[in-house]
Motif scaffolding. Structure first.
Motif, PDB file in Angstrom:
ATOM      1  N   LEU A 593       0.823  -1.206   0.000  1.00 20.49           N
ATOM      2  CA  LEU A 593       0.000   0.000   0.000  1.00 20.49           C
ATOM      3  C   LEU A 593       0.859   1.259   0.000  1.00 20.49           C
ATOM      4  CD1 LEU A 593      -2.938   1.006   0.128  1.00 20.49           C
ATOM      5  CD2 LEU A 593      -2.744   1.010   2.623  1.00 20.49           C
ATOM      6  N   PHE A 594       1.948   1.249   0.754  1.00 23.28           N
ATOM      7  CA  PHE A 594       2.809   2.427   0.851  1.00 23.28           C
ATOM      8  C   PHE A 594       3.492   2.731  -0.479  1.00 23.28           C
ATOM      9  CE2 PHE A 594       6.785   4.635   1.779  1.00 23.28           C
ATOM     10  CZ  PHE A 594       6.369   5.623   2.657  1.00 23.28           C
ATOM     11  N   LEU A 595       3.965   1.698  -1.151  1.00 22.47           N
ATOM     12  CA  LEU A 595       4.696   1.889  -2.406  1.00 22.47           C
ATOM     13  C   LEU A 595       3.779   2.074  -3.607  1.00 22.47           C
ATOM     14  CD1 LEU A 595       7.568  -0.719  -1.981  1.00 22.47           C
ATOM     15  CD2 LEU A 595       7.722   1.752  -1.753  1.00 22.47           C
ATOM     16  N   GLY A 596       2.472   2.012  -3.393  1.00 13.16           N
ATOM     17  CA  GLY A 596       1.552   2.193  -4.512  1.00 13.16           C
ATOM     18  C   GLY A 596       1.431   0.979  -5.395  1.00 13.16           C
ATOM     19  N   VAL A 597       1.884  -0.188  -4.921  1.00 15.21           N
ATOM     20  CA  VAL A 597       1.693  -1.413  -5.690  1.00 15.21           C
ATOM     21  C   VAL A 597       0.210  -1.747  -5.771  1.00 15.21           C
ATOM     22  CG1 VAL A 597       2.260  -3.874  -5.798  1.00 15.21           C
ATOM     23  CG2 VAL A 597       3.957  -2.239  -5.008  1.00 15.21           C
ATOM     24  N   PHE A 598      -0.517  -1.448  -4.692  1.00 20.60           N
ATOM     25  CA  PHE A 598      -1.971  -1.632  -4.666  1.00 20.60           C
ATOM     26  C   PHE A 598      -2.640  -0.282  -4.444  1.00 20.60           C
ATOM     27  CE2 PHE A 598      -5.938  -2.152  -2.348  1.00 20.60           C
ATOM     28  CZ  PHE A 598      -6.607  -3.081  -3.137  1.00 20.60           C
ATOM     29  N   HIS A 599      -3.630   0.021  -5.288  1.00 20.36           N
ATOM     30  CA  HIS A 599      -4.396   1.259  -5.157  1.00 20.36           C
ATOM     31  C   HIS A 599      -5.833   0.905  -4.797  1.00 20.36           C
ATOM     32  CE1 HIS A 599      -1.271   3.892  -6.832  1.00 20.36           C
ATOM     33  NE2 HIS A 599      -0.998   2.903  -7.660  1.00 20.36           N
ATOM     34  N   PRO A 600      -6.311   1.310  -3.623  1.00 24.30           N
ATOM     35  CA  PRO A 600      -7.712   1.026  -3.270  1.00 24.30           C
ATOM     36  C   PRO A 600      -8.663   1.685  -4.259  1.00 24.30           C
ATOM     37  CG  PRO A 600      -6.467   1.766  -1.353  1.00 24.30           C
ATOM     38  CD  PRO A 600      -5.598   2.017  -2.546  1.00 24.30           C
ATOM     39  N   THR A 601      -9.651   0.934  -4.701  1.00 21.80           N
ATOM     40  CA  THR A 601     -10.619   1.430  -5.670  1.00 21.80           C
ATOM     41  C   THR A 601     -12.004   0.984  -5.249  1.00 21.80           C
ATOM     42  OG1 THR A 601      -8.942   1.209  -7.405  1.00 21.80           O
ATOM     43  CG2 THR A 601     -11.221   1.538  -8.116  1.00 21.80           C
ATOM     44  N   GLU A 602     -12.934   1.895  -5.342  1.00 20.36           N
ATOM     45  CA  GLU A 602     -14.318   1.597  -4.992  1.00 20.36           C
ATOM     46  C   GLU A 602     -14.871   0.546  -5.952  1.00 20.36           C
ATOM     47  OE1 GLU A 602     -17.328   2.018  -2.347  1.00 20.36           O
ATOM     48  OE2 GLU A 602     -15.627   3.406  -2.371  1.00 20.36           O
ATOM     49  N   LYS A 604     -13.941  -2.596  -6.128  1.00 19.66           N
ATOM     50  CA  LYS A 604     -13.004  -3.679  -6.389  1.00 19.66           C
ATOM     51  C   LYS A 604     -12.587  -4.326  -5.067  1.00 19.66           C
ATOM     52  CE  LYS A 604     -11.132  -2.086 -10.794  1.00 19.66           C
ATOM     53  NZ  LYS A 604      -9.909  -1.810 -11.584  1.00 19.66           N
ATOM     54  N   PRO A 605     -12.045  -5.538  -5.114  1.00 16.43           N
ATOM     55  CA  PRO A 605     -11.660  -6.210  -3.861  1.00 16.43           C
ATOM     56  C   PRO A 605     -10.657  -5.383  -3.069  1.00 16.43           C
ATOM     57  CG  PRO A 605     -11.638  -7.756  -5.694  1.00 16.43           C
ATOM     58  CD  PRO A 605     -11.846  -6.399  -6.288  1.00 16.43           C
ATOM     59  N   HIS A 606     -10.788  -5.451  -1.761  1.00 15.72           N
ATOM     60  CA  HIS A 606      -9.866  -4.736  -0.882  1.00 15.72           C
ATOM     61  C   HIS A 606      -8.538  -5.483  -0.784  1.00 15.72           C
ATOM     62  CE1 HIS A 606     -12.921  -1.875   0.260  1.00 15.72           C
ATOM     63  NE2 HIS A 606     -13.734  -2.840   0.660  1.00 15.72           N
ATOM     64  N   LEU A 607      -7.572  -4.809  -0.219  1.00 11.00           N
ATOM     65  CA  LEU A 607      -6.228  -5.379  -0.124  1.00 11.00           C
ATOM     66  C   LEU A 607      -6.231  -6.666   0.682  1.00 11.00           C
ATOM     67  CD1 LEU A 607      -3.179  -5.132  -0.595  1.00 11.00           C
ATOM     68  CD2 LEU A 607      -3.047  -3.663   1.412  1.00 11.00           C
ATOM     69  N   TRP A 608      -6.989  -6.700   1.769  1.00 17.73           N
ATOM     70  CA  TRP A 608      -7.006  -7.864   2.646  1.00 17.73           C
ATOM     71  C   TRP A 608      -7.871  -8.991   2.087  1.00 17.73           C
ATOM     72  CZ3 TRP A 608      -8.522  -2.937   3.923  1.00 17.73           C
ATOM     73  CH2 TRP A 608      -9.902  -2.681   3.921  1.00 17.73           C
ATOM     74  N   GLU A 609      -8.583  -8.743   0.996  1.00 20.27           N
ATOM     75  CA  GLU A 609      -9.404  -9.775   0.378  1.00 20.27           C
ATOM     76  C   GLU A 609      -8.671 -10.527  -0.736  1.00 20.27           C
ATOM     77  OE1 GLU A 609     -13.748  -7.569   1.018  1.00 20.27           O
ATOM     78  OE2 GLU A 609     -12.826  -7.660  -0.970  1.00 20.27           O
ATOM     79  N   LEU A 610      -7.512 -10.032  -1.136  1.00 15.78           N
ATOM     80  CA  LEU A 610      -6.772 -10.692  -2.209  1.00 15.78           C
ATOM     81  C   LEU A 610      -6.136 -11.979  -1.696  1.00 15.78           C
ATOM     82  CD1 LEU A 610      -4.933  -7.631  -3.814  1.00 15.78           C
ATOM     83  CD2 LEU A 610      -7.062  -8.689  -4.557  1.00 15.78           C
ATOM     84  N   PRO A 611      -6.307 -13.092  -2.406  1.00 11.20           N
ATOM     85  CA  PRO A 611      -5.671 -14.331  -1.948  1.00 11.20           C
ATOM     86  C   PRO A 611      -4.159 -14.308  -2.083  1.00 11.20           C
ATOM     87  CG  PRO A 611      -6.690 -14.658  -4.099  1.00 11.20           C
ATOM     88  CD  PRO A 611      -7.082 -13.278  -3.647  1.00 11.20           C
ATOM     89  N   THR A 612      -3.630 -13.464  -2.971  1.00 10.17           N
ATOM     90  CA  THR A 612      -2.188 -13.363  -3.182  1.00 10.17           C
ATOM     91  C   THR A 612      -1.885 -12.008  -3.808  1.00 10.17           C
ATOM     92  OG1 THR A 612      -0.312 -14.264  -4.418  1.00 10.17           O
ATOM     93  CG2 THR A 612      -2.476 -14.508  -5.407  1.00 10.17           C
ATOM     94  N   ASP A 613      -0.662 -11.559  -3.629  1.00  8.34           N
ATOM     95  CA  ASP A 613      -0.236 -10.315  -4.290  1.00  8.34           C
ATOM     96  C   ASP A 613       0.657 -10.621  -5.492  1.00  8.34           C
ATOM     97  OD1 ASP A 613       2.073 -11.197  -3.081  1.00  8.34           O
ATOM     98  OD2 ASP A 613       2.625  -9.268  -2.228  1.00  8.34           O
ATOM     99  N   PHE A 614       0.586 -11.851  -5.992  1.00  8.53           N
ATOM    100  CA  PHE A 614       1.446 -12.255  -7.100  1.00  8.53           C
ATOM    101  C   PHE A 614       1.235 -11.356  -8.315  1.00  8.53           C
ATOM    102  CE2 PHE A 614       2.234 -14.682 -10.971  1.00  8.53           C
ATOM    103  CZ  PHE A 614       3.494 -15.194 -10.733  1.00  8.53           C
TER     104      PHE A 614
END
Length: 838
Positions: A593-602, A604-614
């Protein structure tokens, strides 16, 4: 007079944030508080960031008048003296950046700093504390229930822990790069930096400091190397909207400085470690490399030596040496779900052409030049193949890549089983490392900004004459770099880097005329001080990546560690294992989240809902995913829809959704199937993984733990591997190749072969064949694509409408045209995920 060159010193070193109901006013000044800049930040926009920079340089009096007018104009009643319309919110020393989750934007400010080092008069600071302020006011705020959780995840990245910045020195580049830019031809400086000089100003102005001879001072502002910048995404939104002085880039890693006194002559030894922000993460969850060639736990370590008696880049004496550590550049991981201290190493993806290794070494060649020297410290002889899997793949990749490199620029590969030598009572680990270090430093050389001392000419040394690198009139340049790795790149790697750094330090001291021979002995004050610096460096990097301090130190490999050190090693091992098992996932989410690899979007699945960050770190693989899952998967999803799964010819494609026996088999297949890459994981090897005992005898017939799936089933098992149901070939193409040929088709084919074997006259422009009719008359039969040649006319295959739609949707997906998911697609994908991962 000649024009002196100096780096641009950011004018914004002190900040004050003022608050009104409608705006924030960020007032920045230089250190002497004689020059000011002002940013206006709108607070009436609930989700957008509106920043106005007038790019005007204010004096102290002008800023006071401006703030007075703002205070007067924002009071509730004109002429009211009891209440103020302008509030002082916070004082700061720099802007880390701006970030938004699901509501409005936040501004992150540095509120406390501590000076850690000084290089050529340029101070390097460590962030001690930060403040995160929400920009929109309460009247326009749109609340979201998940905003607070994202805020906690973001703040889990502790900015007060080993984040560094400088107002005037580019920490993302090496000293060699920075001083090489400073020594550009003066004509180029005049033409390229005049405009920059007009927009910036010297902070030493009005402070009583006069430049030498009244010569002009030109500023140099190079772009930072974004690979080692950690707030690049946070500053990206304002990069083109504000003046360069507002942009303060920070690095993550380590910075330490020690002072040596050589007969009263002060010498500063500085150690700077830059951690890469690409493919960054924790030890268990980041291993190997991503599809762009960025590796996990990549750190560039630079040791800088300077004569502190003259603190100036132009007149002083400076020297530096750079080396790199990083994970083995392959697609590999370790499955930590087994809760083993040494999880098995798995090669996730076959890379026969060493594509990812080529991308990685290409980056290194562009930054450092050649030679690239790999010091591989993983185990070579094991009872069962574990670390040796990486060695075999790495040496194969290097040999393959060296085919395409000129002989003088090939990658040098040095394998050395450090763990094996550590167990031997007859071998001295550090003596062997010292031999390797000497050969490495001789090949790469080091950087020094002054010509060779006259004493080196009077007292020539054989080792000095064999030194590599590039010799220029103004000094020496380092060409090439040493890349050290083990499995974790922590304990063994830090000791090896210390020995190489110790060897380079001797050459650096000799080049500055401080010692008479390029050689340093252990148990001297200089080496002891340098060893403490490297141990702090290793502890810091180990905490960031592995969750604990170093387990094995230099004293451990010298075998002079006290007996109490063993109990400390055990505690560090347990601490590392606990951190990897319980806190790494949360830390990885925070970094993403800090590095902007994941951007929260209304929506879409939240960061904690992703099964993997692959797929967040391997972005190229997203292009392979269709918009509609039905494009690549049949309607009745089997257990494993991979095209590489072995199936029996007589098996039919029955649905497995309601079959209990097939559900049991799905559990086994989810562990072995390779149709989708597993989530990237990191090695959970504690100290036992670093230098675990392991035998020196290699077990015969050991099985390579490649990730190629091999499905095995008992012959008596009633459950069968199901096959995907596909449309019949005749329905799609109008022909079934498995059926026998028709008599008419067979006669046409026979006739065509006979005509081809006969000797007939051929014309170069158009080929014509002669055939004999039953009545014996020779008939000229041209072969063409015209419809009258019905013998050779080919009818296009009949494709049904549904197959056409699937094909068109696949083409549109490749062009980036999205297709909405239907209800059938969603339910099919959920069933696929349930069978695959749950």
């Amino acid at each position: 007079m000649p024009t002196a060159a100096a780096p641009i010193i950011s004018s914004v070193q002190k900040l004050v944030l003022y608050e009104t109901r409608a705006r924030y006013f960020l007032v920045g000044s230089n250190h002497a508080e004689t020059k000011y800049r002002v940013l206006k930040i709108d607070r009436t926009e609930p989700k957008d960031l509106v920043i106005i920079d007038d790019r005007h340089v204010y004096t102290q009096q002008e800023v006071r008048e401006l703030l007075g007018r703002l205070d007067l104009g924002n009071r509730t009643k004109m002429g009211q003296k009891g209440s103020s319309g302008l509030f002082r919110a916070v004082s700061a020393f720099g802007v880390v950046g701006f970030v938004r989750f699901l509501e409005g934007y936040y501004i992150v400010l540095i509120t406390k700093r501590r000076k850690m080092a000084d290089i050529g008069g340029h101070a390097i600071y460590k962030i001690e504390d930060t403040n995160m302020i929400y920009i929109p006011n309460d009247s326009v705020r749109i609340s979201h229930p998940d905003e607070a959780r994202y805020l906690r995840i973001f703040q889990n990245v502790d900015l007060s822990s080993n984040f560094y910045f400088s107002y005037s020195y580019d920490l993302s580049h090496s000293l060699q790069y920075n001083l090489t830019v400073l020594r550009m031809p003066l004509e180029m400086l005049k033409s390229e930096t005049t405009q920059t000089r007009q927009e910036s100003f010297d902070i030493f102005e009005d402070e009583g400091l006069i430049t030498q001879g009244g010569s002009g001072v030109f500023g140099i502002c190079s772009e930072p190397y974004m690979k080692y910048v950690w707030n690049g995404e946070l500053l990206d939104i304002i990069k083109n909207a504000v003046h360069r002085d507002w942009l303060l880039y920070i690095i993550h890693g380590f910075c330490g400085q020690s002072k040596l006194l050589i007969y009263g002559r002060p010498v500063y030894v500085t150690l700077i470690a830059r951690r890469s922000s690409k493919f960054a993460g924790t030890r268990f969850l980041k291993r190997g490399a991503n599809c762009e060639g960025d590796v996990a736990n990549e750190v560039e370590t630079e040791q800088i030596l300077c004569d502190a008696s003259v603190m100036s880049f132009t007149a002083g004496s400076y020297s530096s040496y750079v080396q790199v550590r990083g994970s083995v550049p392959l697609y590999w991981s370790q499955d930590i779900s087994t809760m083993m201290p040494k999880p098995p190493i798995t090669l996730d993806q076959a890379d026969p052409f060493a594509h990812v290794a080529a991308l990685h070494f290409d980056q290194m060649l562009q930054r450092f030049g050649s030679p690239i020297i790999i010091l591989n410290l993983v185990k070579e002889r094991e009872k069962r193949k574990h670390e040796r899997i990486l060695s075999e793949e790495l040496v194969a990749a290097v040999m393959y890549l060296n085919q395409f490199l000129p002989p003088e620029h090939t990658i040098i590969y040095i394998p050395w089983d450090m763990a094996k030598y550590t167990k031997s009572k007859l071998c001295n680990v550090l003596d062997r490392l010292n031999v390797i270090a000497e050969s490495v430093v001789k090949k790469t050389g080091f950087f020094v900004n002054r010509p060779d001392s006259y004493c080196s000419i009077l007292r020539p040394d054989e080792k000095w004459n064999e030194l590599g690198g590039c010799v220029i009139p103004t000094g020496r340049l380092q060409t090439g770099v040493l890349r050290t790795n083990c499995v974790d790149c922590l304990d063994r790697t830090n000791t090896a880097q210390f020995m190489v750094g110790k060897c380079a330090l001797a050459y650096q001291l000799y080049s500055l005329g401080l010692i008479d021979k390029p050689n340093l002995q252990f148990d001297t004050d200089a080496v002891r001080l340098f060893e403490e610096l490297y141990e702090d460096h290793g502890d810091t990097l180990s905490l960031q990546y592995g969750g604990s301090q170093l387990v094995h130190r230099v004293k451990t490999y010298r075998k002079i560690a006290p007996w109490t050190q063993h109990s400390k090693d055990i505690m560090q091992t347990l601490s590392r294992y606990y951190s990897n098992a319980f806190s790494d996932a949360d830390r990885q989410d925070s970094i993403n989240l800090f590095l902007g690899v994941f951007h929260p979007t209304e929506g879409k699945p939240h960061l904690w809902e992703l099964p993997t960050d692959f797929y967040l770190h391997h972005k190229n693989t997203m292009r392979l995913l269709p918009t509609r899952r039905s494009d690549f998967m049949p309607k009745t999803v089997g257990i494993d829809p991979s095209p590489f799964t072995v199936r029996k010819p007589d098996e039919t494609g029955k649905s497995v959704l309601g079959n209990k026996s097939n559900r049991d088999e799905a559990v086994l297949q989810r562990k072995t199937a390779a149709s989708a890459p597993p989530p990237p994981s990191e090695e959970a090897a504690s100290s036992s993984s670093e230098d675990d005992s392991g035998t020196d005898r290699e077990e015969e017939g050991s099985v390579s733990q490649r990730s190629t799936p091999v499905k095995m089933a008992d012959s008596g098992d009633s459950a069968k591997v199901t096959e995907n149901v596909v449309q019949p070939m005749k329905e799609v193409y109008g022909i079934n190749l498995s059926d026998g040929l028709l008599e008419e088709d067979l006669s046409i084919y026979t006739r065509f072969v006979q005509l081809g074997q006969s000797q007939h006259r051929q014309d170069k422009s158009s080929q014509q064949l002669y055939s004999r009719c039953p009545d014996g008359v020779i008939k000229l039969t041209p072969i063409s694509a015209f419809s009258q040649d019905n013998i050779y006319e080919v009818q296009p295959p009949r494709v049904d409408r549904k197959s056409t739609e699937i094909f068109q949707a696949h083409i549109q997906a490749g062009q980036g045209i999205t297709q909405p998911l239907g209800k059938e697609d969603t339910s099919m994908y959920r069933e696929y995920i349930r069978n695959r991962y749950l």
